[in-house]
Design a protein around this motif. Structure first.
Motif, mmCIF file in Angstrom:
data_model
loop_
_atom_site.group_PDB
_atom_site.id
_atom_site.type_symbol
_atom_site.label_atom_id
_atom_site.label_comp_id
_atom_site.label_asym_id
_atom_site.label_seq_id
_atom_site.Cartn_x
_atom_site.Cartn_y
_atom_site.Cartn_z
ATOM 1 N N ASP A 22 -38.264 -59.828 45.534
ATOM 2 C CA ASP A 22 -38.268 -60.131 44.415
ATOM 3 C C ASP A 22 -37.082 -59.495 43.623
ATOM 4 O OD1 ASP A 22 -37.355 -61.749 42.325
ATOM 5 O OD2 ASP A 22 -39.250 -61.853 41.405
ATOM 6 N N THR A 23 -36.343 -59.408 42.778
ATOM 7 C CA THR A 23 -35.462 -59.019 42.061
ATOM 8 C C THR A 23 -35.438 -58.931 40.771
ATOM 9 O OG1 THR A 23 -33.900 -57.720 43.161
ATOM 10 C CG2 THR A 23 -33.144 -58.122 41.537
ATOM 11 N N VAL A 24 -36.083 -58.380 39.627
ATOM 12 C CA VAL A 24 -36.538 -58.386 38.451
ATOM 13 C C VAL A 24 -36.503 -58.097 37.437
ATOM 14 C CG1 VAL A 24 -38.095 -59.131 36.515
ATOM 15 C CG2 VAL A 24 -38.600 -59.548 39.248
ATOM 16 N N GLN A 25 -35.295 -59.006 36.463
ATOM 17 C CA GLN A 25 -34.332 -57.956 35.392
ATOM 18 C C GLN A 25 -35.197 -58.189 33.946
ATOM 19 O OE1 GLN A 25 -32.045 -56.808 36.129
ATOM 20 N NE2 GLN A 25 -31.261 -57.403 38.408
ATOM 21 N N VAL A 26 -35.294 -57.238 33.338
ATOM 22 C CA VAL A 26 -35.186 -56.996 32.273
ATOM 23 C C VAL A 26 -34.774 -56.757 31.521
ATOM 24 C CG1 VAL A 26 -37.731 -55.772 30.651
ATOM 25 C CG2 VAL A 26 -37.855 -56.003 33.327
ATOM 26 N N GLU A 27 -34.791 -57.788 30.236
ATOM 27 C CA GLU A 27 -32.772 -57.078 29.153
ATOM 28 C C GLU A 27 -34.099 -57.829 27.177
ATOM 29 O OE1 GLU A 27 -30.526 -56.199 30.580
ATOM 30 O OE2 GLU A 27 -30.254 -56.138 32.461
ATOM 31 N N LEU A 28 -33.383 -56.541 26.821
ATOM 32 C CA LEU A 28 -33.873 -57.153 25.255
ATOM 33 C C LEU A 28 -32.744 -57.577 24.669
ATOM 34 C CD1 LEU A 28 -33.316 -52.897 24.879
ATOM 35 C CD2 LEU A 28 -35.664 -53.874 23.869
ATOM 36 N N ILE A 29 -34.118 -58.666 23.787
ATOM 37 C CA ILE A 29 -32.683 -59.587 23.084
ATOM 38 C C ILE A 29 -33.292 -59.489 22.076
ATOM 39 C CG2 ILE A 29 -33.975 -61.533 24.631
ATOM 40 C CD1 ILE A 29 -36.482 -61.975 22.522
ATOM 41 N N PRO A 30 -32.556 -60.059 21.140
ATOM 42 C CA PRO A 30 -32.919 -59.295 19.849
ATOM 43 C C PRO A 30 -33.966 -59.608 19.051
ATOM 44 C CG PRO A 30 -30.803 -60.816 19.628
ATOM 45 C CD PRO A 30 -31.279 -61.186 20.867
ATOM 46 N N GLU A 31 -33.996 -57.990 18.003
ATOM 47 C CA GLU A 31 -35.682 -58.287 17.094
ATOM 48 C C GLU A 31 -35.400 -58.974 16.402
ATOM 49 O OE1 GLU A 31 -34.550 -54.529 15.251
ATOM 50 O OE2 GLU A 31 -34.758 -53.067 16.782
ATOM 51 N N HIS A 68 -40.613 -56.504 16.311
ATOM 52 C CA HIS A 68 -40.934 -57.214 17.402
ATOM 53 C C HIS A 68 -39.742 -56.964 18.161
ATOM 54 C CE1 HIS A 68 -44.894 -57.833 15.502
ATOM 55 N NE2 HIS A 68 -44.373 -58.720 14.915
ATOM 56 N N VAL A 69 -39.690 -55.843 19.300
ATOM 57 C CA VAL A 69 -39.046 -55.878 20.862
ATOM 58 C C VAL A 69 -39.545 -56.585 21.824
ATOM 59 C CG1 VAL A 69 -37.998 -54.410 22.238
ATOM 60 C CG2 VAL A 69 -38.709 -53.698 19.495
ATOM 61 N N GLU A 70 -38.386 -57.724 21.922
ATOM 62 C CA GLU A 70 -38.392 -58.624 22.516
ATOM 63 C C GLU A 70 -37.867 -58.404 23.798
ATOM 64 O OE1 GLU A 70 -41.089 -62.821 21.426
ATOM 65 O OE2 GLU A 70 -39.192 -62.683 20.650
ATOM 66 N N TYR A 71 -38.379 -58.831 25.540
ATOM 67 C CA TYR A 71 -37.732 -58.719 26.195
ATOM 68 C C TYR A 71 -37.430 -60.229 27.377
ATOM 69 C CZ TYR A 71 -39.770 -53.630 25.720
ATOM 70 O OH TYR A 71 -39.572 -52.887 24.849
ATOM 71 N N TYR A 126 -40.150 -64.807 28.117
ATOM 72 C CA TYR A 126 -39.615 -63.736 26.570
ATOM 73 C C TYR A 126 -41.662 -63.330 27.077
ATOM 74 C CZ TYR A 126 -35.896 -66.201 25.741
ATOM 75 O OH TYR A 126 -34.828 -66.956 25.721
ATOM 76 N N ARG A 127 -41.319 -61.793 27.163
ATOM 77 C CA ARG A 127 -42.209 -60.747 27.103
ATOM 78 C C ARG A 127 -41.957 -60.283 25.841
ATOM 79 N NH1 ARG A 127 -44.375 -64.983 28.972
ATOM 80 N NH2 ARG A 127 -44.877 -65.255 30.882
ATOM 81 N N ALA A 150 -38.042 -48.360 32.140
ATOM 82 C CA ALA A 150 -38.914 -48.460 32.874
ATOM 83 C C ALA A 150 -39.697 -49.002 33.001
ATOM 84 C CB ALA A 150 -40.567 -47.534 31.523
ATOM 85 N N LEU A 151 -40.033 -50.549 32.236
ATOM 86 C CA LEU A 151 -40.608 -51.689 32.182
ATOM 87 C C LEU A 151 -39.375 -52.371 33.063
ATOM 88 C CD1 LEU A 151 -40.689 -52.786 28.163
ATOM 89 C CD2 LEU A 151 -43.017 -52.381 30.181
#
Length: 224
Positions: free
Chosen positions: A61-70, A78-81, A93-94, A137-138
């Motif tokens: 698997d390849t997992v991407q973790v990107e920031l979404i608007p606060e 709250h910071v969401e990914y 969304y996590r 890091a996540l």
């Protein structure tokens, strides 16, 4: 490796027994002491061990973790990914606390394995640099889990990467409820001792002596 503390200890001891004592460590010696690939391979037919190439693990698997608007909460932002998985063809969304519960469930089900660590959580004053470092890091954390031979087949991972409901933390906890750890549920657990090397006590003794030498060396350095 397959379940159980004994298998892990066996591998660790065999590696540590080949290391030089702290007093003899030199840069050239370190390079020369790296075990050859053949030394790392265990006897065939041992069901406690799994053999995978790096490419096979990366292809899981390849997992991407990107920031979404606060999003502003009542008191704090709250910071969401956005977490996207190629394997499950999902995008969810996590929040950081979701990652924490996910890791806790892995530790509950796999207490004898090296579950990757999470980056620290900063309650106040999280600047952009910190938030970006934590995002990276996540991403490393979730990719290590998604490519692990055992973790990648567990229902907790699938839930974390594909469940799109708002109560993902409860779903993760429910999946691990009334489920014992890996060692207790494995059919091979009662036979684990059969796969230990005959000289396991000698290997433990060598490891203890090595640790004692390292400990004494650190104390000498501190005193100087």
């Amino acid at each position: 490796m397959h379940p159980g503390l004994p298998s892990t200890l066996t591998c660790s001891c065999s590696l540590m027994s080949d290391l030089p004592t702290p007093q003899a460590i030199e840069p050239q010696a370190i390079v020369q002491q790296v075990p050859a690939p053949s030394r790392m391979q265990m006897p065939q037919g041992n069901p406690l061990l799994l053999s995978h190439t790096l490419q096979e693990l990366l292809a899981r698997d390849t997992v991407q973790v990107e920031l979404i608007p606060e999003k502003k909460g009542l008191f704090l932002k709250h910071v969401e990914y956005e977490v996207s998985s190629q394997r499950f063809k999902s995008s969810v969304y996590r929040r950081y606390n979701d990652f924490v519960v996910f890791q806790e469930m892995l530790l509950h089900k796999f207490p004898y394995r090296m579950v990757p660590a999470l980056p620290p959580k900063r309650m106040l004053g999280a600047d952009r640099e910190f938030i970006e470092a934590r995002r990276r890091a996540l991403k490393r954390f979730v990719n290590l889990v998604a490519r692990h031979p055992l973790f990648s087949e567990d229902v907790v991972l699938k839930l974390f990467l594909s469940f799109s409901g708002s109560d993902v933390q409860n779903k993760l906890k429910e999946s691990a409820q009334c489920v014992g750890d890996e060692f207790l549920n494995c059919k091979l657990a009662t036979r684990a001792k059969d796969f230990l090397p005959a000289d396991i006590q000698a290997q433990f003794a060598i490891s203890r002596e090595l640790i004692r030498n390292i400990y004494n060396s650190f104390h000498k350095l501190r005193d100087r």
